[in-house]
Design an enzyme around this catalytic site. Structure first.
Site, mmCIF file in Angstrom:
data_model
loop_
_atom_site.group_PDB
_atom_site.id
_atom_site.type_symbol
_atom_site.label_atom_id
_atom_site.label_comp_id
_atom_site.label_asym_id
_atom_site.label_seq_id
_atom_site.Cartn_x
_atom_site.Cartn_y
_atom_site.Cartn_z
ATOM 1 N N SER A 128 0.841 -1.202 0.000
ATOM 2 C CA SER A 128 0.000 0.000 0.000
ATOM 3 C C SER A 128 0.872 1.246 0.000
ATOM 4 O O SER A 128 1.981 1.252 0.562
ATOM 5 C CB SER A 128 -0.847 -0.029 1.274
ATOM 6 N N TYR A 153 -2.190 -0.954 10.865
ATOM 7 C CA TYR A 153 -2.397 -1.508 9.521
ATOM 8 C C TYR A 153 -1.208 -1.169 8.620
ATOM 9 O O TYR A 153 -0.622 -2.040 7.966
ATOM 10 C CB TYR A 153 -3.704 -0.976 8.894
ATOM 11 N N LYS A 157 1.997 -3.582 6.691
ATOM 12 C CA LYS A 157 2.459 -3.607 5.291
ATOM 13 C C LYS A 157 3.967 -3.355 5.227
ATOM 14 O O LYS A 157 4.684 -3.983 4.430
ATOM 15 C CB LYS A 157 1.697 -2.565 4.451
HETATM 16 P P1 NAD Z 1 -10.977 -6.984 1.027
HETATM 17 O O1 NAD Z 1 -11.222 -6.946 2.503
HETATM 18 O O2 NAD Z 1 -12.107 -6.677 0.122
HETATM 19 O O3 NAD Z 1 -10.387 -8.401 0.611
HETATM 20 C C1 NAD Z 1 -9.554 -9.161 1.443
HETATM 21 C C2 NAD Z 1 -10.076 -10.580 1.371
HETATM 22 O O4 NAD Z 1 -9.219 -11.416 2.164
HETATM 23 C C3 NAD Z 1 -11.488 -10.733 1.941
HETATM 24 O O5 NAD Z 1 -12.270 -11.438 1.014
HETATM 25 C C4 NAD Z 1 -11.296 -11.518 3.227
HETATM 26 O O6 NAD Z 1 -12.396 -12.351 3.513
HETATM 27 C C5 NAD Z 1 -10.031 -12.286 2.944
HETATM 28 N N1 NAD Z 1 -9.222 -12.650 4.109
HETATM 29 C C6 NAD Z 1 -8.794 -11.832 5.114
HETATM 30 N N2 NAD Z 1 -8.041 -12.525 5.972
HETATM 31 C C7 NAD Z 1 -7.989 -13.809 5.504
HETATM 32 C C8 NAD Z 1 -7.354 -14.988 5.949
HETATM 33 N N3 NAD Z 1 -6.632 -15.036 7.067
HETATM 34 N N4 NAD Z 1 -7.515 -16.114 5.201
HETATM 35 C C9 NAD Z 1 -8.250 -16.109 4.080
HETATM 36 N N5 NAD Z 1 -8.868 -15.027 3.622
HETATM 37 C C10 NAD Z 1 -8.740 -13.881 4.319
HETATM 38 O O7 NAD Z 1 -9.743 -6.004 0.744
HETATM 39 P P2 NAD Z 1 -9.181 -5.455 -0.629
HETATM 40 O O8 NAD Z 1 -9.515 -4.022 -0.720
HETATM 41 O O9 NAD Z 1 -9.535 -6.357 -1.722
HETATM 42 O O10 NAD Z 1 -7.633 -5.533 -0.328
HETATM 43 C C11 NAD Z 1 -6.842 -6.627 -0.770
HETATM 44 C C12 NAD Z 1 -5.424 -6.414 -0.324
HETATM 45 O O11 NAD Z 1 -4.954 -5.162 -0.824
HETATM 46 C C13 NAD Z 1 -5.239 -6.348 1.190
HETATM 47 O O12 NAD Z 1 -4.013 -6.949 1.498
HETATM 48 C C14 NAD Z 1 -5.183 -4.857 1.469
HETATM 49 O O13 NAD Z 1 -4.464 -4.567 2.627
HETATM 50 C C15 NAD Z 1 -4.455 -4.371 0.236
HETATM 51 N N6 NAD Z 1 -4.702 -2.963 -0.084
HETATM 52 C C16 NAD Z 1 -5.990 -2.510 -0.253
HETATM 53 C C17 NAD Z 1 -6.210 -1.166 -0.572
HETATM 54 C C18 NAD Z 1 -7.608 -0.627 -0.734
HETATM 55 O O14 NAD Z 1 -7.782 0.599 -0.652
HETATM 56 N N7 NAD Z 1 -8.625 -1.453 -0.962
HETATM 57 C C19 NAD Z 1 -5.125 -0.311 -0.719
HETATM 58 C C20 NAD Z 1 -3.837 -0.796 -0.544
HETATM 59 C C21 NAD Z 1 -3.635 -2.138 -0.233
HETATM 60 C C1 WQD Z 2 -9.404 9.577 0.869
HETATM 61 C C2 WQD Z 2 -9.584 11.052 1.157
HETATM 62 C C3 WQD Z 2 -10.094 11.571 3.445
HETATM 63 C C4 WQD Z 2 -14.032 9.762 3.641
HETATM 64 C C5 WQD Z 2 -6.928 4.562 2.892
HETATM 65 C C6 WQD Z 2 -5.888 3.859 3.711
HETATM 66 C C7 WQD Z 2 -4.752 3.427 2.823
HETATM 67 C C8 WQD Z 2 -5.267 2.617 1.636
HETATM 68 C C9 WQD Z 2 -6.359 3.309 0.925
HETATM 69 C C10 WQD Z 2 -5.189 0.293 2.200
HETATM 70 C C11 WQD Z 2 -8.931 11.489 2.464
HETATM 71 C C12 WQD Z 2 -11.234 11.960 2.528
HETATM 72 C C13 WQD Z 2 -12.795 10.197 3.199
HETATM 73 C C14 WQD Z 2 -15.030 10.723 3.919
HETATM 74 C C15 WQD Z 2 -13.510 12.460 3.265
HETATM 75 N N1 WQD Z 2 -5.819 1.373 2.036
HETATM 76 N N2 WQD Z 2 -12.549 11.518 3.010
HETATM 77 N N3 WQD Z 2 -14.734 12.043 3.715
HETATM 78 O O1 WQD Z 2 -7.187 7.587 3.709
HETATM 79 O O2 WQD Z 2 -6.309 7.980 1.354
HETATM 80 O O3 WQD Z 2 -6.340 5.714 2.282
HETATM 81 O O4 WQD Z 2 -7.377 3.697 1.849
HETATM 82 O O5 WQD Z 2 -4.011 0.096 2.124
HETATM 83 O O6 WQD Z 2 -3.899 2.680 3.605
HETATM 84 O O7 WQD Z 2 -5.415 4.759 4.690
HETATM 85 O O8 WQD Z 2 -8.455 6.764 1.658
HETATM 86 O O9 WQD Z 2 -10.789 6.794 0.940
HETATM 87 O O10 WQD Z 2 -10.287 6.842 3.406
HETATM 88 O O11 WQD Z 2 -9.772 8.842 2.023
HETATM 89 O O12 WQD Z 2 -13.306 13.677 3.110
HETATM 90 O O13 WQD Z 2 -16.149 10.422 4.359
HETATM 91 O O14 WQD Z 2 -10.984 11.306 1.313
HETATM 92 O O15 WQD Z 2 -9.919 12.553 4.439
HETATM 93 O O16 WQD Z 2 -8.392 12.748 2.286
HETATM 94 P P1 WQD Z 2 -7.026 7.114 2.321
HETATM 95 P P2 WQD Z 2 -9.913 7.233 2.037
#
Ligand code: NAD
Ligand code: WQD
Length: 339
Positions: A128, A153, A157
């Site tokens: 991330s 969190y 990562k």
């Molecule tokens: P998500 O929660 O939709 O998907 C994660 C999936 O993993 C879920 O289906 C959950 O049931 C499964 N899971 C969790 N723990 C498990 C375990 N121990 N065994 C088996 N299954 C398990 O999340 P996402 O948004 O699809 O994110 C996927 C990956 O990307 C994660 O590692 C997350 O940290 C990373 N990531 C997400 C974002 C984002 O904004 N969505 C941003 C950066 C990184």
């Molecule tokens: C985006 C912008 C908020 C909600 C998060 C995790 C990051 C990654 C992606 C997993 C910010 C603003 C939000 C609302 C708002 N995930 N906001 N009103 O914080 O950039 O990143 O998700 O790895 O680790 O921290 O994403 O969508 O929460 O926010 O004004 O009701 O929107 O302040 O500036 P963020 P977000």
């Protein structure tokens, strides 16, 4: 056409995993999905099956369960693994740090150990942009140092990346993809994000407000040092994120030696929160009820990617712009709510 691989996708019922399974199948790969459904629903697997016309080899399994994983690896010869399975809520990680370390770091260690035993060496890991915190230089490139994580969190990562960098020397070929802000849904509206409870993330909050599930959107701060005072992020369509994983597998396949490399996965375009809200209203024609509120603790002011490294190494580019991403997010929300 990509090489035919048998890819194990952990967390493949989740938001990014499900879109990646679609892209992998459409590129001709064989896919097996493992998910414990702790943060997702089986109906997403059915959505993937409808989109691809393919029965998914799905296993409800916990990635902390080494015995079950060993069995699965004995029954299949996987060429590579994409590890999405993890918990991802920043807020929840502050309340329950131990469960985040256990699930996110623990599952990676179990998985690596099983992969090593079964001689499966290729891994794509979901990292991330949160590893950078507020970078000193924007757009941020991969050489930027990790700042102290804003949450447990984020820390998981950073720790996972460090583990991968060190463990890769044991013969693994590993790519970490540092996602910026994935948004949107598959253009078919058959799969998309399923936020649990009140969404923390901006776009699900926007679409739920438009669907009148939430009364109003609060914009967290308009006094940042940005063009309009709201925070700036790099919003990227989830199908573009997914497509980069197919390219990542091709990239790993081409390497002859063990290695570890991290890549930014973003558009390279900084968009403010207010700009996104205005774009949503423009593309959907919906007047969104929003107001300006105080800053959200822990938010970085501005972050967007320098995606040059991934462009060059993978030959990958985004296909969707912000308007299409928001429209697809809205189509998915409407489908969920029967609007
Ligand atoms: P998500 O929660 O939709 O998907 C994660 C999936 O993993 C879920 O289906 C959950 O049931 C499964 N899971 C969790 N723990 C498990 C375990 N121990 N065994 C088996 N299954 C398990 O999340 P996402 O948004 O699809 O994110 C996927 C990956 O990307 C994660 O590692 C997350 O940290 C990373 N990531 C997400 C974002 C984002 O904004 N969505 C941003 C950066 C990184
Ligand atoms: C985006 C912008 C908020 C909600 C998060 C995790 C990051 C990654 C992606 C997993 C910010 C603003 C939000 C609302 C708002 N995930 N906001 N009103 O914080 O950039 O990143 O998700 O790895 O680790 O921290 O994403 O969508 O929460 O926010 O004004 O009701 O929107 O302040 O500036 P963020 P977000």
């Amino acid at each position: 056409m990509s090489t035919i691989n048998h890819v194990l996708v952990t967390g493949g019922a989740g938001y990014i995993g499900s879109h990646t399974v679609v892209e992998l199948i459409e590129a001709g790969n064989k896919v097996t999905v493992v998910d414990n459904l702790s943060r997702s629903e089986y109906k997403i697997i059915e959505g993937i099956e409808t989109i691809t016309g393919t029965k998914i080899d799905f296993h409800k399994m916990d990635c902390l369960d080494a015995e079950a994983l060993h069995k699965l690896f004995s029954q299949n010869k996987f060429s590579s693994v994409i590890h999405f399975a993890a918990f991802k809520s920043v807020n929840e990680s502050v309340a329950k740090p131990l469960s985040y370390y256990k699930n996110n770091v623990g599952s990676l260690i179990v998985l690596l150990d099983v992969m090593k035993t079964h001689d499966v060496k290729d891994l794509i890991f979901s990292s991330s942009c949160t590893v950078y915190g507020q970078p000193d230089q924007i757009p941020v490139d991969e050489s930027a140092p990790f700042k102290k994580a804003e949450s447990p969190y984020g820390s998981t990562k950073q720790v996972c990346e460090q583990i991968l960098e060190e463990v890769a020397t044991e013969g693994f070929r590993v790519v970490s993809l540092r996602y910026f802000n994935p948004i949107g849904a598959h253009p078919s509206a058959l799969i998309g994000e399923l936020p649990i409870g009140v969404p923390n993330n901006l776009v699900p909050y926007v679409t739920q407000t438009a669907a009148e599930v939430r009364k109003a959107l609060t914009i967290f701060g308009n006094d940042y040092n940005t063009s309009d005072g709201s925070c700036v992020r790099d919003f990227i369509h989830v199908s573009d994120v997914a497509g980069a994983h197919v390219k990542a597998i091709d990239y790993v396949n081409k390497q002859s030696k063990s290695f570890y490399e991290a890549f930014n996965l973003g558009t390279g375009i900084g968009v403010s929160v207010l700009e996104l809200v205005k774009k949503f209203m423009a593309v959907t024609g919906i007047r969104l009820n929003y107001s300006i509120g105080p800053r959200r603790p822990g938010d970085v002011e501005k972050v967007y990617a320098n995606p040059e490294k991934i462009h060059k190494a993978f030959g990958w580019q985004t296909k969707y712009d912000l308007g299409q991403s928001l429209l697809h997010a809205w189509e998915w929300e409407k489908k969920l709510r029967d609007i």
